[in-house]
Design a protein around this motif. Structure first.
Motif, PDB file in Angstrom:
ATOM      1  N   ASN A   1       0.838  -1.155  -0.197  1.00  0.00           N
ATOM      2  CA  ASN A   1       0.063   0.159  -0.102  1.00  0.00           C
ATOM      3  C   ASN A   1       1.084   1.201   0.033  1.00  0.00           C
ATOM      4  O   ASN A   1       1.105   1.855   0.992  1.00  0.00           O
ATOM      5  N   ILE A   2       1.446   1.707  -1.120  1.00  0.00           N
ATOM      6  CA  ILE A   2       2.369   2.670  -1.252  1.00  0.00           C
ATOM      7  C   ILE A   2       1.646   3.706  -2.345  1.00  0.00           C
ATOM      8  O   ILE A   2       1.272   3.477  -3.329  1.00  0.00           O
ATOM      9  N   VAL A   3       1.749   5.164  -1.670  1.00  0.00           N
ATOM     10  CA  VAL A   3       1.177   6.122  -2.653  1.00  0.00           C
ATOM     11  C   VAL A   3       2.666   6.957  -2.825  1.00  0.00           C
ATOM     12  O   VAL A   3       3.004   7.343  -1.719  1.00  0.00           O
ATOM     13  N   LEU A   4       2.641   7.577  -4.204  1.00  0.00           N
ATOM     14  CA  LEU A   4       3.670   8.576  -4.362  1.00  0.00           C
ATOM     15  C   LEU A   4       3.168  10.066  -4.541  1.00  0.00           C
ATOM     16  O   LEU A   4       2.026   9.951  -5.307  1.00  0.00           O
ATOM     17  N   SER A   5       3.841  11.073  -4.097  1.00  0.00           N
ATOM     18  CA  SER A   5       3.543  12.562  -4.434  1.00  0.00           C
ATOM     19  C   SER A   5       4.696  13.091  -4.737  1.00  0.00           C
ATOM     20  O   SER A   5       5.917  12.815  -4.113  1.00  0.00           O
ATOM     21  N   GLY A   6       4.720  14.303  -5.414  1.00  0.00           N
ATOM     22  CA  GLY A   6       5.873  15.050  -5.681  1.00  0.00           C
ATOM     23  C   GLY A   6       5.178  16.433  -6.146  1.00  0.00           C
ATOM     24  O   GLY A   6       4.292  16.919  -6.528  1.00  0.00           O
ATOM     25  N   HIS A   7       6.176  17.539  -5.573  1.00  0.00           N
ATOM     26  CA  HIS A   7       6.046  18.937  -5.922  1.00  0.00           C
ATOM     27  C   HIS A   7       6.878  19.490  -6.911  1.00  0.00           C
ATOM     28  O   HIS A   7       8.196  19.285  -6.797  1.00  0.00           O
ATOM     29  N   SER A   8       6.149  20.075  -7.959  1.00  0.00           N
ATOM     30  CA  SER A   8       7.251  20.890  -8.991  1.00  0.00           C
ATOM     31  C   SER A   8       8.047  19.796  -9.596  1.00  0.00           C
ATOM     32  O   SER A   8       7.566  18.750 -10.404  1.00  0.00           O
ATOM     33  N   ALA A   9       9.283  19.767  -9.681  1.00  0.00           N
ATOM     34  CA  ALA A   9      10.032  18.698 -10.264  1.00  0.00           C
ATOM     35  C   ALA A   9      10.021  17.655  -9.612  1.00  0.00           C
ATOM     36  O   ALA A   9      10.056  16.455 -10.237  1.00  0.00           O
TER      37      ALA A   9
ATOM     38  N   TYR B   1       1.564  -2.608  -6.467  1.00  0.00           N
ATOM     39  CA  TYR B   1       1.723  -2.143  -5.234  1.00  0.00           C
ATOM     40  C   TYR B   1       1.618  -0.553  -4.904  1.00  0.00           C
ATOM     41  O   TYR B   1       1.301  -0.237  -3.754  1.00  0.00           O
ATOM     42  N   ILE B   2       1.664   0.251  -6.049  1.00  0.00           N
ATOM     43  CA  ILE B   2       1.132   1.651  -5.819  1.00  0.00           C
ATOM     44  C   ILE B   2      -0.181   1.726  -6.031  1.00  0.00           C
ATOM     45  O   ILE B   2      -0.935   1.392  -6.832  1.00  0.00           O
ATOM     46  N   LYS B   3      -0.670   2.453  -5.234  1.00  0.00           N
ATOM     47  CA  LYS B   3      -2.171   2.715  -4.959  1.00  0.00           C
ATOM     48  C   LYS B   3      -2.721   4.003  -5.409  1.00  0.00           C
ATOM     49  O   LYS B   3      -3.764   4.124  -5.772  1.00  0.00           O
ATOM     50  N   GLY B   4      -1.735   4.731  -5.811  1.00  0.00           N
ATOM     51  CA  GLY B   4      -2.077   6.067  -6.163  1.00  0.00           C
ATOM     52  C   GLY B   4      -0.822   6.955  -6.118  1.00  0.00           C
ATOM     53  O   GLY B   4       0.048   6.722  -5.733  1.00  0.00           O
ATOM     54  N   VAL B   5      -0.991   8.068  -7.167  1.00  0.00           N
ATOM     55  CA  VAL B   5      -0.070   9.244  -7.181  1.00  0.00           C
ATOM     56  C   VAL B   5      -0.892  10.463  -7.176  1.00  0.00           C
ATOM     57  O   VAL B   5      -2.023  10.665  -7.474  1.00  0.00           O
ATOM     58  N   ALA B   6       0.095  11.546  -6.538  1.00  0.00           N
ATOM     59  CA  ALA B   6      -0.638  12.930  -6.765  1.00  0.00           C
ATOM     60  C   ALA B   6       0.698  13.569  -7.138  1.00  0.00           C
ATOM     61  O   ALA B   6       1.857  13.675  -6.661  1.00  0.00           O
ATOM     62  N   LEU B   7       0.334  14.568  -8.110  1.00  0.00           N
ATOM     63  CA  LEU B   7       1.122  15.248  -8.771  1.00  0.00           C
ATOM     64  C   LEU B   7       0.935  16.849  -8.728  1.00  0.00           C
ATOM     65  O   LEU B   7      -0.195  17.286  -9.127  1.00  0.00           O
ATOM     66  N   ILE B   8       1.389  17.559  -7.872  1.00  0.00           N
ATOM     67  CA  ILE B   8       1.416  18.920  -7.603  1.00  0.00           C
ATOM     68  C   ILE B   8       2.214  19.839  -8.155  1.00  0.00           C
ATOM     69  O   ILE B   8       3.494  19.931  -7.965  1.00  0.00           O
ATOM     70  N   SER B   9       1.903  20.984  -8.957  1.00  0.00           N
ATOM     71  CA  SER B   9       2.397  21.782  -9.831  1.00  0.00           C
ATOM     72  C   SER B   9       3.848  21.277 -10.370  1.00  0.00           C
ATOM     73  O   SER B   9       4.745  21.794 -10.310  1.00  0.00           O
ATOM     74  N   GLY B  10       3.583  20.363 -11.307  1.00  0.00           N
ATOM     75  CA  GLY B  10       4.686  20.015 -11.980  1.00  0.00           C
ATOM     76  C   GLY B  10       5.246  20.617 -13.385  1.00  0.00           C
ATOM     77  O   GLY B  10       4.389  21.361 -13.741  1.00  0.00           O
ATOM     78  N   ILE B  11       6.204  20.454 -13.421  1.00  0.00           N
ATOM     79  CA  ILE B  11       6.883  20.570 -14.716  1.00  0.00           C
ATOM     80  C   ILE B  11       7.041  19.256 -15.567  1.00  0.00           C
ATOM     81  O   ILE B  11       7.495  18.468 -15.147  1.00  0.00           O
ATOM     82  N   TYR B  12       6.223  19.341 -16.726  1.00  0.00           N
ATOM     83  CA  TYR B  12       6.323  17.957 -17.484  1.00  0.00           C
ATOM     84  C   TYR B  12       6.789  18.009 -18.574  1.00  0.00           C
ATOM     85  O   TYR B  12       7.712  16.931 -19.046  1.00  0.00           O
ATOM     86  N   ASP B  13       6.574  18.783 -19.464  1.00  0.00           N
ATOM     87  CA  ASP B  13       7.321  18.825 -20.950  1.00  0.00           C
ATOM     88  C   ASP B  13       8.720  19.464 -20.811  1.00  0.00           C
ATOM     89  O   ASP B  13       9.111  20.777 -20.906  1.00  0.00           O
ATOM     90  N   THR B  14       9.604  18.563 -20.600  1.00  0.00           N
ATOM     91  CA  THR B  14      11.094  18.814 -20.071  1.00  0.00           C
ATOM     92  C   THR B  14      11.704  19.736 -21.488  1.00  0.00           C
ATOM     93  O   THR B  14      12.907  20.411 -21.134  1.00  0.00           O
ATOM     94  N   GLU B  15      11.226  19.361 -22.603  1.00  0.00           N
ATOM     95  CA  GLU B  15      11.970  19.928 -23.843  1.00  0.00           C
ATOM     96  C   GLU B  15      11.821  21.342 -23.783  1.00  0.00           C
ATOM     97  O   GLU B  15      12.568  22.248 -24.215  1.00  0.00           O
ATOM     98  N   ILE B  16      10.763  21.880 -23.245  1.00  0.00           N
ATOM     99  CA  ILE B  16      10.633  23.557 -23.077  1.00  0.00           C
ATOM    100  C   ILE B  16      11.781  23.953 -22.162  1.00  0.00           C
ATOM    101  O   ILE B  16      12.558  25.105 -22.322  1.00  0.00           O
TER     102      ILE B  16
ATOM    103  N   PRO C   1      -5.249   5.531  -9.406  1.00  0.00           N
ATOM    104  CA  PRO C   1      -5.758   6.774  -9.358  1.00  0.00           C
ATOM    105  C   PRO C   1      -4.810   7.985  -9.102  1.00  0.00           C
ATOM    106  O   PRO C   1      -3.832   7.686  -8.359  1.00  0.00           O
ATOM    107  N   THR C   2      -5.030   8.809  -9.734  1.00  0.00           N
ATOM    108  CA  THR C   2      -4.004   9.923  -9.800  1.00  0.00           C
ATOM    109  C   THR C   2      -4.865  11.309  -9.563  1.00  0.00           C
ATOM    110  O   THR C   2      -5.725  11.706 -10.317  1.00  0.00           O
ATOM    111  N   ILE C   3      -4.182  12.064  -8.666  1.00  0.00           N
ATOM    112  CA  ILE C   3      -4.555  13.493  -8.587  1.00  0.00           C
ATOM    113  C   ILE C   3      -3.625  14.464  -9.119  1.00  0.00           C
ATOM    114  O   ILE C   3      -2.428  14.198  -9.059  1.00  0.00           O
ATOM    115  N   ILE C   4      -3.921  15.456  -9.964  1.00  0.00           N
ATOM    116  CA  ILE C   4      -3.282  16.293 -10.551  1.00  0.00           C
ATOM    117  C   ILE C   4      -3.598  17.841  -9.950  1.00  0.00           C
ATOM    118  O   ILE C   4      -4.844  18.260 -10.141  1.00  0.00           O
ATOM    119  N   SER C   5      -2.837  18.574  -9.315  1.00  0.00           N
ATOM    120  CA  SER C   5      -2.869  19.670  -8.658  1.00  0.00           C
ATOM    121  C   SER C   5      -1.934  20.872  -9.199  1.00  0.00           C
ATOM    122  O   SER C   5      -0.857  20.613  -9.317  1.00  0.00           O
TER     123      SER C   5
END
Length: 281
Positions: free
Chosen positions: A137-145, A167-182, A214-218
């Motif tokens: 029962n593991i959840v991952l989250s990260g802020h920005s990078a 084993y991963i039950k969900g992720v939360a992505l907070i204010s991410g930079i996703y398009d690395t090519e920019i 299950p994924t949260i994007i914030s």
């Protein structure tokens, strides 16, 4: 949009004029939290000085869900020590909270950072019982990078590392930079040293997600429109692969105030992230 506005949109330290005061405040709150929390600091999960993690948990309980947080800083700055207070609402809900450090650009390439995050997660999976935690029962989250680094974890074939697929039950992505090519076109890249090859290799838009959870994007309501647009684009990208992402807008937050918001158990984003650990799939 002129070049100055583009730079401001994709560099949070330019977008938030008094960002240093937010970081100082977060650092103070994090140090105070250390005096309250039960846990262990600076555990080695790899060989380099920054391959360390902290863990905080209620030692009176067993079979604790696991939350793993990855800090931001555009892959080239900050440290887990700014985010310790984020553990408070999780430990209160009987969740074991892991806070990860990793080597920074330009001393290492982004690909190496990705490998280190994988190594940390595998270490946590294999050592969870030492902290009364449940590695199923593991959840991952990260802020920005850190949100970007979590997004890369969706593309990992975890069976190669001896981990069960679900084993991963969900992720939360907070204010991410996703398009690395920019990033390769921005002045901040002088500090990061991201090559075009590395940007393509670590662009989550270029890889089909293998792990559907299950994924949260914030993001913060007061962040630049182009930065916010990154979250919308990545959410739409995941939804094309059958995700049903939950969008959460953090009212009155900018990029740096989000750090303290993520430590506040009254905020909806924190409640929703905690719920990921207790949602049946």
């Amino acid at each position: 949009m002129n070049l100055e506005n583009i730079e401001r949109s994709f560099n949070p330290r330019l977008a938030v004029d008094n960002y240093e005061s937010y970081l100082k405040n977060s650092s103070k709150k994090a140090k105070l939290a250390e005096t309250i929390l039960n846990g262990k600091k600076n555990i080695n999960y790899g060989n380099s000085d920054l391959q360390k993690l902290d863990v905080y948990y209620d030692s009176n309980n067993t079979n604790l869900p696991i939350h793993i947080f990855i800090h931001g800083g555009y892959w080239r700055a900050l440290d887990k020590s700014y985010h310790t207070h984020m553990a408070l609402p999780f430990v209160e809900k009987k969740i074991c909270f892991f806070n990860i450090n990793y080597d920074l650009c330009p001393n290492v390439k982004l690909t190496e950072i990705k490998k280190q995050i994988i190594k940390a997660i595998v270490w946590i999976y294999n050592n969870a019982n030492k902290f009364n935690a449940d590695n199923n029962n593991i959840v991952l989250s990260g802020h920005s990078a850190g949100a970007h680094l979590v997004s890369l974890m969706l593309n990992v074939d975890w069976k190669k590392y001896g981990l069960r697929k679900n084993y991963i039950k969900g992720v939360a992505l907070i204010s991410g930079i996703y398009d690395t090519e920019i990033v390769t076109n921005l002045s901040i890249n002088k500090e990061i040293g991201l090559s075009h090859k590395e940007a393509i290799k670590n662009n989550p838009f270029k890889h089909e997600p293998l792990l559907k959870v299950p994924t949260i994007i914030s993001y913060g309501e007061n962040e630049p429109s182009l930065w916010i647009e990154q979250s919308y684009k990545y959410m739409n990208y995941l939804n094309l692969y059958g995700y049903n992402c939950k969008k959460i807008i953090c009212k009155n937050d900018n990029h740096f105030s989000l750090i303290d918001t993520l430590a506040d158990n009254t905020k909806s984003i924190v409640k929703e992230i905690i719920n990921l650990s207790f949602t049946k799939q």
